[in-house]
Design a protein around this motif. Sequence first.
Motif, PDB file in Angstrom:
ATOM      1  N   LEU A   1      52.637  41.177 114.068  1.00 11.81           N
ATOM      2  CA  LEU A   1      52.816  42.252 113.100  1.00 11.81           C
ATOM      3  C   LEU A   1      51.896  42.134 111.893  1.00 11.81           C
ATOM      4  O   LEU A   1      51.852  43.027 111.055  1.00 11.81           O
ATOM      5  CB  LEU A   1      54.272  42.288 112.621  1.00 11.81           C
ATOM      6  CG  LEU A   1      55.329  42.551 113.702  1.00 11.81           C
ATOM      7  CD1 LEU A   1      56.722  42.516 113.092  1.00 11.81           C
ATOM      8  CD2 LEU A   1      55.079  43.878 114.406  1.00 11.81           C
ATOM      9  N   VAL A   2      51.154  41.028 111.800  1.00 10.37           N
ATOM     10  CA  VAL A   2      50.235  40.812 110.676  1.00 10.37           C
ATOM     11  C   VAL A   2      48.953  41.613 110.925  1.00 10.37           C
ATOM     12  O   VAL A   2      48.370  41.521 112.008  1.00 10.37           O
ATOM     13  CB  VAL A   2      49.918  39.310 110.513  1.00 10.37           C
ATOM     14  CG1 VAL A   2      48.918  39.094 109.380  1.00 10.37           C
ATOM     15  CG2 VAL A   2      51.203  38.518 110.259  1.00 10.37           C
ATOM     16  N   PRO A   3      48.484  42.387 109.968  1.00  8.57           N
ATOM     17  CA  PRO A   3      47.299  43.235 110.206  1.00  8.57           C
ATOM     18  C   PRO A   3      46.040  42.461 110.574  1.00  8.57           C
ATOM     19  O   PRO A   3      45.262  42.907 111.416  1.00  8.57           O
ATOM     20  CB  PRO A   3      47.120  43.976 108.883  1.00  8.57           C
ATOM     21  CG  PRO A   3      48.461  43.939 108.232  1.00  8.57           C
ATOM     22  CD  PRO A   3      49.090  42.655 108.658  1.00  8.57           C
TER      23      PRO A   3
ATOM     24  N   PRO B   1      54.093  42.306 104.546  1.00  6.01           N
ATOM     25  CA  PRO B   1      54.496  41.094 103.804  1.00  6.01           C
ATOM     26  C   PRO B   1      53.438  40.001 103.860  1.00  6.01           C
ATOM     27  O   PRO B   1      53.166  39.344 102.861  1.00  6.01           O
ATOM     28  CB  PRO B   1      55.777  40.652 104.512  1.00  6.01           C
ATOM     29  CG  PRO B   1      56.289  41.870 105.195  1.00  6.01           C
ATOM     30  CD  PRO B   1      55.088  42.684 105.558  1.00  6.01           C
ATOM     31  N   THR B   2      52.862  39.790 105.054  1.00  2.00           N
ATOM     32  CA  THR B   2      51.700  38.915 105.204  1.00  2.00           C
ATOM     33  C   THR B   2      50.545  39.770 105.689  1.00  2.00           C
ATOM     34  O   THR B   2      50.640  40.411 106.728  1.00  2.00           O
ATOM     35  CB  THR B   2      51.972  37.776 106.213  1.00  2.00           C
ATOM     36  OG1 THR B   2      53.082  36.991 105.751  1.00  2.00           O
ATOM     37  CG2 THR B   2      50.752  36.882 106.369  1.00  2.00           C
ATOM     38  N   GLN B   3      49.473  39.787 104.922  1.00  2.00           N
ATOM     39  CA  GLN B   3      48.321  40.620 105.288  1.00  2.00           C
ATOM     40  C   GLN B   3      47.319  39.854 106.131  1.00  2.00           C
ATOM     41  O   GLN B   3      46.629  40.439 106.965  1.00  2.00           O
ATOM     42  CB  GLN B   3      47.648  41.147 104.019  1.00  2.00           C
ATOM     43  CG  GLN B   3      48.553  42.079 103.223  1.00  2.00           C
ATOM     44  CD  GLN B   3      48.022  42.365 101.831  1.00  2.00           C
ATOM     45  OE1 GLN B   3      47.549  41.459 101.140  1.00  2.00           O
ATOM     46  NE2 GLN B   3      48.124  43.610 101.391  1.00  2.00           N
TER      47      GLN B   3
ATOM     48  N   LEU C   1      45.329  38.815  98.105  1.00  2.00           N
ATOM     49  CA  LEU C   1      45.834  39.069  99.454  1.00  2.00           C
ATOM     50  C   LEU C   1      47.018  38.161  99.748  1.00  2.00           C
ATOM     51  O   LEU C   1      47.062  37.012  99.312  1.00  2.00           O
ATOM     52  CB  LEU C   1      44.739  38.837 100.498  1.00  2.00           C
ATOM     53  CG  LEU C   1      43.530  39.761 100.411  1.00  2.00           C
ATOM     54  CD1 LEU C   1      42.405  39.253 101.306  1.00  2.00           C
ATOM     55  CD2 LEU C   1      43.917  41.188 100.808  1.00  2.00           C
ATOM     56  N   ARG C   2      47.973  38.661 100.495  1.00  2.00           N
ATOM     57  CA  ARG C   2      49.119  37.864 100.911  1.00  2.00           C
ATOM     58  C   ARG C   2      48.765  37.165 102.222  1.00  2.00           C
ATOM     59  O   ARG C   2      48.684  37.811 103.277  1.00  2.00           O
ATOM     60  CB  ARG C   2      50.355  38.745 101.065  1.00  2.00           C
ATOM     61  CG  ARG C   2      50.796  39.391  99.740  1.00  2.00           C
ATOM     62  CD  ARG C   2      52.090  40.176  99.878  1.00  2.00           C
ATOM     63  NE  ARG C   2      51.915  41.401 100.635  1.00  2.00           N
ATOM     64  CZ  ARG C   2      51.481  42.561 100.138  1.00  2.00           C
ATOM     65  NH1 ARG C   2      51.144  42.640  98.846  1.00  2.00           N
ATOM     66  NH2 ARG C   2      51.366  43.635 100.891  1.00  2.00           N
TER      67      ARG C   2
END
Length: 420
Positions: free
Chosen positions: A371-373, A322-324, A350-351
């Motif tokens: 959890l954000v990449p 959801p958020t990259q 990009l998010r």
Amino acid sequence: MCPGASPCGRSPSASEETTMNDHRRLGRELGLFDTDPLMGAGLPYWLPDGAAVRYALEEYVRDAERRAGYRHVYSPVLGKRELYEISGHWSHYGDDMFPPMELGGEQMLLRPSLCPHHALIYRSRPHSYRELPFRMPELGGMYRSELSGVLGGLTRVRAIQLNDAHIFCTPDQVAEEASAALALIRAAYDAMGIEASRYRLSLPGPGGKYVADPELWRRSAALLREVLDGSGVAYEAVEGEAAFYGPKIDVQIADPGGRESTLSTVQVDFHQPERFDLRYIGADGAKHRPVMVHRSVIGSLERAVAHLIEVHGGAFPAWLAPTQVAVLPVSEAETEQALRLVRRCRDQGLRAELAAPDEGSLGARVRAARLVPYQAVIGPREAAAGLIALRLRDGSRLDPRPADEVLHEIGRRTRSRGTG
């Protein structure tokens, strides 16, 4: 606490991991979806982060289908009762459909499937053998009158958004088209970072819910066996799991508790082309009957996202996250530059979101974005030199690099739709 982590540092037991990664709990905690009694049971709504995951899946499958020669359509979610009487759904599947609505003296139904509508779209124009195979996909809504006792989260719902397609082809094209559909399914699973628990050849069983045509069943089952044998995957034949109009290949998935369900499918249908009197003009100038191959690459978006939540514990592959990119200025002095970076990320598709200093210490914000990449940290040194210090989700830190270089690399990785 990170999803999947044990509260006391030890490895979680199977029952603990099942509970922690249950998509019904985790999806709500992560703000992906929720429900409301006023909307009703089995009718979840998507929150912004969940909608982002769903949209990324929609983009992926539409792109994959376009590349494979599919041509997308849209069709209504309502149809006359007569339509489903012709298709066979009313007589074979009526118990799972919502009751008719009386409109202007006609009975209208929420569709339980997209295939009758696609048969009408095919029938609306003449077709030559030169056009076949004609691959018609749609991400469309369908509706099932599920009993309240079987509804749960995203896996069993009453309003379904299905990645569906119907391929109208000559009899000698069926095996190749079904094999290609199976290849699309396997490629999608690789991209999503999930695995099939098994492949099932679903055949008819005892009972009267199936179309009575032994030759139809023999031909279609033989074709699907040929496809499975040629694909090299292990499979098992199971009676009683076929569609009412024909056998199917079901690609099964399993949740953390070992409960199995069908996500993707490939079906061969001789029945509906006959019922709708579908035709094409052959090389001999005569009219011929096409075969209808039903296939769904990622199944329903609801069930696909439920499985992704449970498999990844919320740490989705970068292209699905959801958020990259989370942009973290160390202090207020770097906030304006961080905002410019967020805008640049969004301009590149990009998010990205800002994790501002007033949301907590840098360490707390890093943990909140676990959890954000990609986490882009901007401190005084990076701000002065136009650099970004990138942290990855696995905890590794990269040396500060120019912003253009970092964004190019993140864009390349996300566009590749890998599982990293």
